[in-house]
Design an enzyme around this catalytic site. Structure first.
Site, PDB file in Angstrom:
ATOM      1  N   LYS A   1      10.362  14.449   0.585  1.00 31.61           N
ATOM      2  CA  LYS A   1      11.506  13.536   0.701  1.00 31.61           C
ATOM      3  C   LYS A   1      12.702  14.270   1.320  1.00 31.61           C
ATOM      4  O   LYS A   1      13.401  13.732   2.172  1.00 31.61           O
ATOM      5  CB  LYS A   1      11.862  12.949  -0.662  1.00 31.61           C
ATOM      6  CG  LYS A   1      10.764  11.990  -1.118  1.00 31.61           C
ATOM      7  CD  LYS A   1      11.210  11.038  -2.198  1.00 31.61           C
ATOM      8  CE  LYS A   1      10.162   9.983  -2.435  1.00 31.61           C
ATOM      9  NZ  LYS A   1       9.330  10.189  -3.623  1.00 31.61           N
TER      10      LYS A   1
ATOM     11  N   LYS B   1      -0.551   8.286   5.657  1.00 27.71           N
ATOM     12  CA  LYS B   1      -0.795   7.706   4.330  1.00 27.71           C
ATOM     13  C   LYS B   1       0.009   6.408   4.186  1.00 27.71           C
ATOM     14  O   LYS B   1       1.186   6.367   4.557  1.00 27.71           O
ATOM     15  CB  LYS B   1      -0.323   8.695   3.246  1.00 27.71           C
ATOM     16  CG  LYS B   1      -0.472   8.160   1.818  1.00 27.71           C
ATOM     17  CD  LYS B   1       0.264   9.035   0.816  1.00 27.71           C
ATOM     18  CE  LYS B   1       1.503   8.352   0.257  1.00 27.71           C
ATOM     19  NZ  LYS B   1       1.412   7.797  -1.082  1.00 27.71           N
TER      20      LYS B   1
ATOM     21  N   LYS C   1       5.115   2.710   0.704  1.00 30.40           N
ATOM     22  CA  LYS C   1       6.235   1.767   0.801  1.00 30.40           C
ATOM     23  C   LYS C   1       7.365   2.389   1.611  1.00 30.40           C
ATOM     24  O   LYS C   1       8.112   1.699   2.281  1.00 30.40           O
ATOM     25  CB  LYS C   1       6.768   1.446  -0.598  1.00 30.40           C
ATOM     26  CG  LYS C   1       5.847   0.574  -1.400  1.00 30.40           C
ATOM     27  CD  LYS C   1       6.231   0.584  -2.891  1.00 30.40           C
ATOM     28  CE  LYS C   1       5.060   0.231  -3.750  1.00 30.40           C
ATOM     29  NZ  LYS C   1       4.851   1.139  -4.878  1.00 30.40           N
TER      30      LYS C   1
HETATM   31  P1  ADP Z   1       4.289   4.571  -2.550  1.00 24.95           P
HETATM   32  O1  ADP Z   1       3.883   5.867  -1.893  1.00 24.95           O
HETATM   33  O2  ADP Z   1       3.978   3.427  -1.676  1.00 24.95           O
HETATM   34  O3  ADP Z   1       5.725   4.583  -3.035  1.00 24.95           O
HETATM   35  P2  ADP Z   1       3.655   4.872  -5.329  1.00 24.95           P
HETATM   36  O4  ADP Z   1       4.169   6.267  -5.281  1.00 24.95           O
HETATM   37  O5  ADP Z   1       4.443   3.853  -6.069  1.00 24.95           O
HETATM   38  O6  ADP Z   1       3.387   4.389  -3.816  1.00 24.95           O
HETATM   39  O7  ADP Z   1       2.167   4.910  -5.877  1.00 24.95           O
HETATM   40  C1  ADP Z   1       1.638   4.116  -6.925  1.00 24.95           C
HETATM   41  C2  ADP Z   1       0.190   4.490  -7.142  1.00 24.95           C
HETATM   42  O8  ADP Z   1      -0.564   4.183  -5.959  1.00 24.95           O
HETATM   43  C3  ADP Z   1      -0.058   5.982  -7.404  1.00 24.95           C
HETATM   44  O9  ADP Z   1      -1.135   6.131  -8.306  1.00 24.95           O
HETATM   45  C4  ADP Z   1      -0.422   6.517  -6.059  1.00 24.95           C
HETATM   46  O10 ADP Z   1      -1.190   7.683  -6.139  1.00 24.95           O
HETATM   47  C5  ADP Z   1      -1.195   5.353  -5.464  1.00 24.95           C
HETATM   48  N1  ADP Z   1      -1.083   5.347  -3.998  1.00 24.95           N
HETATM   49  C6  ADP Z   1       0.043   5.184  -3.270  1.00 24.95           C
HETATM   50  N2  ADP Z   1      -0.209   5.210  -1.949  1.00 24.95           N
HETATM   51  C7  ADP Z   1      -1.548   5.388  -1.825  1.00 24.95           C
HETATM   52  C8  ADP Z   1      -2.442   5.469  -0.714  1.00 24.95           C
HETATM   53  N3  ADP Z   1      -2.024   5.374   0.525  1.00 24.95           N
HETATM   54  N4  ADP Z   1      -3.756   5.664  -0.981  1.00 24.95           N
HETATM   55  C9  ADP Z   1      -4.228   5.750  -2.257  1.00 24.95           C
HETATM   56  N5  ADP Z   1      -3.439   5.671  -3.340  1.00 24.95           N
HETATM   57  C10 ADP Z   1      -2.113   5.487  -3.147  1.00 24.95           C
END
Ligand code: ADP
Ligand code: TRP
Length: 328
Positions: free
Chosen positions: A112, A193, A196
Protein backbone atom coordinates in the site's frame (compact mmCIF):
# COMPACT_ATOMS: atom_id res chain seq x y z
CA UNK A 1 -11.90 -28.43 19.16
CA UNK A 2 -11.87 -27.38 15.52
CA UNK A 3 -12.93 -23.80 15.04
CA UNK A 4 -13.07 -22.15 11.64
CA UNK A 5 -12.96 -18.39 11.45
CA UNK A 6 -12.57 -15.85 8.71
CA UNK A 7 -13.37 -12.21 8.07
CA UNK A 8 -13.95 -10.14 5.01
CA UNK A 9 -13.70 -6.38 4.68
CA UNK A 10 -16.84 -4.52 3.77
CA UNK A 11 -15.14 -1.78 1.79
CA UNK A 12 -16.63 -2.14 -1.70
CA UNK A 13 -18.62 -4.91 -3.32
CA UNK A 14 -17.36 -8.49 -3.03
CA UNK A 15 -15.77 -9.76 -6.22
CA UNK A 16 -14.98 -13.11 -7.84
CA UNK A 17 -11.61 -13.24 -6.07
CA UNK A 18 -13.38 -12.91 -2.72
CA UNK A 19 -15.86 -15.55 -3.84
CA UNK A 20 -13.43 -18.26 -4.90
CA UNK A 21 -10.64 -17.38 -2.44
CA UNK A 22 -12.89 -16.94 0.58
CA UNK A 23 -16.72 -16.81 0.59
CA UNK A 24 -17.48 -19.98 -1.37
CA UNK A 25 -15.02 -21.90 0.80
CA UNK A 26 -16.67 -20.55 3.94
CA UNK A 27 -20.13 -21.51 2.71
CA UNK A 28 -19.06 -25.03 1.71
CA UNK A 29 -16.79 -25.45 4.74
CA UNK A 30 -19.67 -24.78 7.15
CA UNK A 31 -20.71 -28.40 6.60
CA UNK A 32 -17.45 -29.64 8.22
CA UNK A 33 -17.61 -30.75 11.85
CA UNK A 34 -16.56 -28.02 14.26
CA UNK A 35 -17.56 -24.45 15.01
CA UNK A 36 -17.73 -21.77 12.34
CA UNK A 37 -17.42 -18.01 12.72
CA UNK A 38 -17.60 -15.61 9.77
CA UNK A 39 -17.62 -11.90 10.20
CA UNK A 40 -17.70 -8.62 8.32
CA UNK A 41 -14.54 -6.73 9.19
CA UNK A 42 -16.06 -3.27 9.51
CA UNK A 43 -13.44 -2.03 12.00
CA UNK A 44 -10.82 -2.91 9.42
CA UNK A 45 -12.80 -1.06 6.75
CA UNK A 46 -12.45 2.12 8.81
CA UNK A 47 -8.76 2.23 7.91
CA UNK A 48 -9.91 3.47 4.49
CA UNK A 49 -13.66 4.23 4.64
CA UNK A 50 -14.79 7.79 5.39
CA UNK A 51 -18.45 7.73 4.39
CA UNK A 52 -20.80 6.39 7.09
CA UNK A 53 -23.74 5.92 4.73
CA UNK A 54 -21.70 3.86 2.30
CA UNK A 55 -20.08 1.81 5.05
CA UNK A 56 -23.46 0.96 6.57
CA UNK A 57 -24.78 -0.12 3.17
CA UNK A 58 -21.68 -2.17 2.39
CA UNK A 59 -21.85 -4.04 5.67
CA UNK A 60 -25.42 -5.10 4.93
CA UNK A 61 -24.52 -5.93 1.32
CA UNK A 62 -21.68 -8.17 2.51
CA UNK A 63 -23.99 -9.98 4.92
CA UNK A 64 -26.50 -10.45 2.11
CA UNK A 65 -23.73 -11.76 -0.12
CA UNK A 66 -22.99 -14.57 2.33
CA UNK A 67 -26.66 -15.37 2.77
CA UNK A 68 -27.47 -15.29 -0.95
CA UNK A 69 -24.56 -17.62 -1.60
CA UNK A 70 -26.03 -20.06 0.87
CA UNK A 71 -24.24 -19.75 4.23
CA UNK A 72 -26.05 -21.97 6.73
CA UNK A 73 -26.50 -19.64 9.69
CA UNK A 74 -27.63 -22.49 11.92
CA UNK A 75 -24.15 -23.98 11.62
CA UNK A 76 -22.10 -20.79 11.22
CA UNK A 77 -22.28 -17.55 13.17
CA UNK A 78 -22.37 -14.60 10.76
CA UNK A 79 -21.73 -11.30 12.48
CA UNK A 80 -20.29 -7.81 12.38
CA UNK A 81 -16.80 -7.41 13.82
CA UNK A 82 -17.79 -4.21 15.64
CA UNK A 83 -20.55 -6.07 17.50
CA UNK A 84 -17.78 -7.80 19.45
CA UNK A 85 -15.93 -4.95 21.21
CA UNK A 86 -13.86 -7.47 23.21
CA UNK A 87 -11.74 -7.71 20.06
CA UNK A 88 -10.60 -4.11 20.59
CA UNK A 89 -9.62 -4.86 24.19
CA UNK A 90 -7.56 -7.81 23.01
CA UNK A 91 -5.99 -5.63 20.31
CA UNK A 92 -4.51 -3.39 23.00
CA UNK A 93 -3.10 -6.29 25.00
CA UNK A 94 -1.51 -7.71 21.86
CA UNK A 95 -0.21 -4.29 20.73
CA UNK A 96 1.82 -3.99 23.89
CA UNK A 97 3.95 -6.97 22.97
CA UNK A 98 4.13 -6.69 19.21
CA UNK A 99 7.39 -5.29 17.86
CA UNK A 100 7.28 -2.48 15.30
CA UNK A 101 9.56 -4.58 13.10
CA UNK A 102 6.97 -7.33 12.71
CA UNK A 103 4.41 -4.84 11.40
CA UNK A 104 6.95 -3.11 9.17
CA UNK A 105 7.53 -6.41 7.38
CA UNK A 106 3.85 -6.89 6.42
CA UNK A 107 3.58 -7.27 2.62
CA UNK A 108 0.12 -5.81 2.43
CA UNK A 109 1.25 -2.67 4.32
CA UNK A 110 4.39 -2.34 2.22
CA UNK A 111 2.39 -2.74 -1.02
CA UNK A 112 0.00 0.00 0.00
CA UNK A 113 2.86 2.36 0.85
CA UNK A 114 4.52 1.54 -2.47
CA UNK A 115 1.29 2.52 -4.23
CA UNK A 116 1.43 5.92 -2.58
CA UNK A 117 -1.14 5.38 0.20
CA UNK A 118 -0.51 7.79 3.11
CA UNK A 119 -0.80 5.39 6.04
CA UNK A 120 -2.78 6.03 9.20
CA UNK A 121 -1.89 4.24 12.43
CA UNK A 122 -4.86 1.91 11.96
CA UNK A 123 -3.50 0.70 8.65
CA UNK A 124 -0.14 0.01 10.27
CA UNK A 125 -1.61 -1.89 13.22
CA UNK A 126 -4.20 -3.67 11.03
CA UNK A 127 -2.51 -7.08 11.56
CA UNK A 128 -2.85 -6.76 15.35
CA UNK A 129 -6.60 -6.20 15.09
CA UNK A 130 -6.71 -9.20 12.76
CA UNK A 131 -4.71 -11.26 15.28
CA UNK A 132 -7.24 -10.29 17.97
CA UNK A 133 -10.09 -11.38 15.64
CA UNK A 134 -8.51 -14.75 15.17
CA UNK A 135 -7.42 -15.38 18.76
CA UNK A 136 -10.68 -14.16 20.33
CA UNK A 137 -12.54 -17.27 19.14
CA UNK A 138 -9.76 -19.83 19.80
CA UNK A 139 -9.69 -20.34 16.03
CA UNK A 140 -7.75 -23.33 14.77
CA UNK A 141 -8.42 -22.95 11.01
CA UNK A 142 -8.45 -19.65 9.11
CA UNK A 143 -9.60 -20.09 5.49
CA UNK A 144 -8.30 -17.13 3.49
CA UNK A 145 -6.79 -16.31 0.09
CA UNK A 146 -3.04 -16.36 -0.39
CA UNK A 147 -2.69 -12.60 0.20
CA UNK A 148 -3.76 -13.04 3.84
CA UNK A 149 -1.42 -15.90 4.69
CA UNK A 150 1.26 -13.65 6.14
CA UNK A 151 -1.27 -11.97 8.41
CA UNK A 152 -2.24 -15.33 9.90
CA UNK A 153 1.44 -16.19 10.35
CA UNK A 154 1.91 -12.88 12.17
CA UNK A 155 -0.97 -13.93 14.43
CA UNK A 156 0.93 -17.13 15.23
CA UNK A 157 3.99 -15.06 16.21
CA UNK A 158 1.96 -12.66 18.33
CA UNK A 159 0.13 -15.51 20.12
CA UNK A 160 3.43 -17.23 20.77
CA UNK A 161 4.97 -14.07 22.28
CA UNK A 162 1.95 -13.65 24.55
CA UNK A 163 1.89 -17.29 25.63
CA UNK A 164 5.66 -17.32 26.26
CA UNK A 165 5.23 -14.50 28.78
CA UNK A 166 1.84 -15.23 30.33
CA UNK A 167 1.21 -18.94 29.82
CA UNK A 168 -1.05 -20.83 27.40
CA UNK A 169 -3.82 -18.27 26.87
CA UNK A 170 -4.18 -18.35 23.08
CA UNK A 171 -4.70 -21.21 20.64
CA UNK A 172 -2.37 -21.36 17.64
CA UNK A 173 -4.29 -20.82 14.37
CA UNK A 174 -3.33 -22.24 10.98
CA UNK A 175 -4.03 -20.48 7.68
CA UNK A 176 -5.95 -22.63 5.20
CA UNK A 177 -5.11 -21.56 1.64
CA UNK A 178 -6.68 -23.22 -1.44
CA UNK A 179 -4.26 -25.79 -2.90
CA UNK A 180 -5.39 -24.77 -6.37
CA UNK A 181 -3.47 -21.61 -7.30
CA UNK A 182 -6.35 -20.55 -9.56
CA UNK A 183 -8.56 -20.17 -6.49
CA UNK A 184 -5.88 -18.87 -4.12
CA UNK A 185 -5.17 -15.93 -6.42
CA UNK A 186 -7.96 -15.17 -8.87
CA UNK A 187 -6.72 -12.78 -11.57
CA UNK A 188 -8.40 -9.46 -12.21
CA UNK A 189 -9.74 -8.28 -15.57
CA UNK A 190 -6.23 -6.99 -16.31
CA UNK A 191 -4.36 -10.15 -15.24
CA UNK A 192 -3.08 -8.73 -11.90
CA UNK A 193 -4.57 -10.13 -8.66
CA UNK A 194 -8.26 -9.21 -8.58
CA UNK A 195 -8.74 -6.62 -5.86
CA UNK A 196 -11.26 -3.96 -4.88
CA UNK A 197 -8.42 -1.49 -4.70
CA UNK A 198 -7.04 -2.13 -8.21
CA UNK A 199 -10.21 -1.33 -10.21
CA UNK A 200 -9.89 -4.70 -11.99
CA UNK A 201 -12.59 -6.56 -10.12
CA UNK A 202 -15.83 -8.19 -11.20
CA UNK A 203 -18.69 -8.07 -8.69
CA UNK A 204 -20.08 -11.53 -7.83
CA UNK A 205 -23.62 -10.51 -8.79
CA UNK A 206 -22.86 -8.55 -11.98
CA UNK A 207 -25.28 -9.42 -14.79
CA UNK A 208 -26.61 -8.42 -18.20
CA UNK A 209 -24.94 -5.60 -20.11
CA UNK A 210 -22.56 -4.70 -17.31
CA UNK A 211 -21.34 -8.28 -17.10
CA UNK A 212 -20.85 -8.37 -20.85
CA UNK A 213 -18.90 -5.12 -20.72
CA UNK A 214 -16.68 -6.39 -17.89
CA UNK A 215 -15.93 -9.68 -19.66
CA UNK A 216 -15.20 -7.63 -22.79
CA UNK A 217 -12.36 -5.97 -20.86
CA UNK A 218 -10.41 -9.21 -20.49
CA UNK A 219 -7.43 -8.59 -22.75
CA UNK A 220 -7.00 -10.71 -25.87
CA UNK A 221 -4.95 -10.12 -29.02
CA UNK A 222 -5.55 -9.72 -32.74
CA UNK A 223 -4.64 -13.27 -33.84
CA UNK A 224 -7.43 -14.85 -35.92
CA UNK A 225 -9.40 -17.84 -34.52
CA UNK A 226 -7.85 -20.37 -36.90
CA UNK A 227 -4.28 -19.57 -35.85
CA UNK A 228 -3.07 -22.24 -33.36
CA UNK A 229 -2.38 -20.74 -29.91
CA UNK A 230 -1.06 -21.84 -26.54
CA UNK A 231 -4.10 -21.64 -24.20
CA UNK A 232 -1.75 -21.41 -21.19
CA UNK A 233 -0.91 -17.85 -22.09
CA UNK A 234 -4.53 -16.72 -22.41
CA UNK A 235 -6.06 -14.96 -19.41
CA UNK A 236 -9.50 -15.82 -20.74
CA UNK A 237 -8.82 -19.49 -19.98
CA UNK A 238 -8.02 -18.70 -16.34
CA UNK A 239 -11.54 -17.30 -16.07
CA UNK A 240 -13.18 -20.09 -18.03
CA UNK A 241 -11.54 -22.60 -15.69
CA UNK A 242 -13.55 -21.13 -12.82
CA UNK A 243 -16.91 -21.60 -14.52
CA UNK A 244 -16.88 -24.59 -16.85
CA UNK A 245 -16.33 -28.27 -16.09
CA UNK A 246 -12.77 -29.62 -16.60
CA UNK A 247 -13.78 -31.85 -19.56
CA UNK A 248 -15.33 -28.95 -21.40
CA UNK A 249 -12.34 -26.78 -20.61
CA UNK A 250 -10.00 -29.41 -22.05
CA UNK A 251 -12.06 -29.49 -25.21
CA UNK A 252 -11.81 -25.71 -25.63
CA UNK A 253 -8.08 -25.85 -24.92
CA UNK A 254 -7.50 -28.46 -27.57
CA UNK A 255 -9.50 -26.62 -30.20
CA UNK A 256 -7.57 -23.41 -29.54
CA UNK A 257 -4.26 -25.28 -29.60
CA UNK A 258 -5.00 -27.04 -32.91
CA UNK A 259 -6.50 -23.99 -34.61
CA UNK A 260 -8.17 -24.27 -38.01
CA UNK A 261 -11.87 -24.19 -38.80
CA UNK A 262 -13.01 -25.80 -35.51
CA UNK A 263 -11.29 -23.25 -33.29
CA UNK A 264 -13.40 -20.71 -31.37
CA UNK A 265 -12.73 -16.98 -31.58
CA UNK A 266 -12.19 -14.91 -28.45
CA UNK A 267 -15.72 -13.51 -28.73
CA UNK A 268 -17.14 -17.01 -28.69
CA UNK A 269 -15.13 -17.93 -25.58
CA UNK A 270 -16.21 -14.74 -23.84
CA UNK A 271 -19.83 -15.58 -24.59
CA UNK A 272 -19.31 -19.04 -23.05
CA UNK A 273 -17.75 -17.43 -19.98
CA UNK A 274 -20.80 -15.18 -19.53
CA UNK A 275 -23.08 -18.23 -19.81
CA UNK A 276 -20.95 -20.03 -17.22
CA UNK A 277 -21.15 -17.10 -14.80
CA UNK A 278 -24.92 -16.83 -15.32
CA UNK A 279 -25.41 -20.55 -14.71
CA UNK A 280 -23.26 -20.57 -11.55
CA UNK A 281 -24.31 -17.33 -9.95
CA UNK A 282 -27.72 -16.54 -11.47
CA UNK A 283 -29.75 -18.25 -8.71
CA UNK A 284 -27.80 -16.37 -6.00
CA UNK A 285 -28.61 -13.05 -7.73
CA UNK A 286 -32.27 -13.81 -7.23
CA UNK A 287 -31.78 -14.67 -3.55
CA UNK A 288 -29.85 -11.43 -3.10
CA UNK A 289 -32.78 -9.45 -4.49
CA UNK A 290 -35.16 -11.15 -2.06
CA UNK A 291 -32.90 -10.47 0.90
CA UNK A 292 -32.52 -6.81 -0.07
CA UNK A 293 -36.27 -6.50 0.39
CA UNK A 294 -36.05 -7.93 3.93
CA UNK A 295 -33.40 -5.93 5.80
CA UNK A 296 -34.87 -6.72 9.24
CA UNK A 297 -34.28 -10.43 8.65
CA UNK A 298 -30.66 -9.77 7.79
CA UNK A 299 -30.20 -7.62 10.89
CA UNK A 300 -31.71 -10.35 13.07
CA UNK A 301 -29.27 -12.92 11.67
CA UNK A 302 -26.32 -10.61 12.37
CA UNK A 303 -27.53 -9.95 15.91
CA UNK A 304 -27.91 -13.67 16.66
CA UNK A 305 -24.45 -14.34 15.19
CA UNK A 306 -22.92 -11.59 17.32
CA UNK A 307 -24.41 -13.06 20.46
CA UNK A 308 -22.80 -16.44 19.79
CA UNK A 309 -19.48 -14.87 18.86
CA UNK A 310 -19.44 -12.57 21.87
CA UNK A 311 -19.80 -15.38 24.35
CA UNK A 312 -16.58 -16.91 23.04
CA UNK A 313 -14.71 -13.59 22.79
CA UNK A 314 -15.67 -12.59 26.33
CA UNK A 315 -14.22 -15.78 27.77
CA UNK A 316 -10.95 -15.27 25.89
CA UNK A 317 -10.78 -11.61 26.90
CA UNK A 318 -11.28 -12.50 30.57
CA UNK A 319 -8.57 -15.16 30.38
CA UNK A 320 -6.15 -12.72 28.74
CA UNK A 321 -6.86 -9.87 31.21
CA UNK A 322 -6.32 -12.17 34.12
CA UNK A 323 -3.09 -13.56 32.68
CA UNK A 324 -1.69 -10.03 32.26
CA UNK A 325 -2.52 -9.05 35.83
CA UNK A 326 -5.40 -6.74 35.00
CA UNK A 327 -7.96 -8.92 36.77
CA UNK A 328 -8.07 -11.50 39.48
P1 ADP B 1 -9.52 -7.04 -1.67
O1 ADP B 1 -8.09 -7.35 -2.04
O2 ADP B 1 -10.37 -6.98 -2.87
O3 ADP B 1 -9.65 -5.82 -0.78
P2 ADP B 1 -10.02 -8.49 0.76
O4 ADP B 1 -8.67 -8.11 1.24
O5 ADP B 1 -11.21 -7.87 1.40
O6 ADP B 1 -10.05 -8.26 -0.84
O7 ADP B 1 -10.14 -10.07 0.81
C1 ADP B 1 -11.20 -10.82 1.39
C2 ADP B 1 -10.90 -12.29 1.24
O8 ADP B 1 -10.86 -12.63 -0.15
C3 ADP B 1 -9.54 -12.73 1.81
O9 ADP B 1 -9.66 -14.04 2.34
C4 ADP B 1 -8.65 -12.73 0.61
O10 ADP B 1 -7.55 -13.59 0.76
C5 ADP B 1 -9.60 -13.19 -0.48
N1 ADP B 1 -9.19 -12.65 -1.79
C6 ADP B 1 -9.14 -11.35 -2.15
N2 ADP B 1 -8.74 -11.20 -3.43
C7 ADP B 1 -8.53 -12.46 -3.90
C8 ADP B 1 -8.14 -12.99 -5.17
N3 ADP B 1 -7.88 -12.22 -6.20
N4 ADP B 1 -8.03 -14.33 -5.28
C9 ADP B 1 -8.31 -15.17 -4.23
N5 ADP B 1 -8.69 -14.73 -3.02
C10 ADP B 1 -8.81 -13.39 -2.84
N1 TRP C 1 -7.69 -8.80 6.49
C1 TRP C 1 -8.71 -9.61 5.90
C2 TRP C 1 -8.91 -9.18 4.46
O1 TRP C 1 -8.61 -8.10 4.06
C3 TRP C 1 -10.00 -9.52 6.64
C4 TRP C 1 -9.88 -10.01 8.03
C5 TRP C 1 -9.94 -9.26 9.15
C6 TRP C 1 -9.68 -11.36 8.43
N2 TRP C 1 -9.78 -10.05 10.24
C7 TRP C 1 -9.63 -11.34 9.84
C8 TRP C 1 -9.53 -12.57 7.74
C9 TRP C 1 -9.44 -12.53 10.58
C10 TRP C 1 -9.35 -13.73 8.48
C11 TRP C 1 -9.29 -13.72 9.88
O2 TRP C 1 -9.44 -9.95 3.74
Amino acid sequence: MTTYLSGIQSSGLQHLGNYFGAIRRHVEGAAEPGEHFYFIADYHSLTTSRDPVTLREQVRETAITYLALGLDVERAALFRQSDVPEVCELTWLLSCLTGMGLLERAHSYKDKIARGVKPNVGLFTYPILMAADILAYDSTHVPVGKDQKQHVEMTQDIAQSFNAIYGEVFVRPEPVIPGDERLARVPGLDGEKMSKSYGNDLWIFEEGKKLKKAVGRIPTDSRPPDEPKDPEGLLLFDFLALFVEPEELDDWRQRVQVGGAGAPGYGHLKQRLIEGIDANLGPARERRRELLAHPAEVDAILAAGAERARARARATRDRALEACGLRG
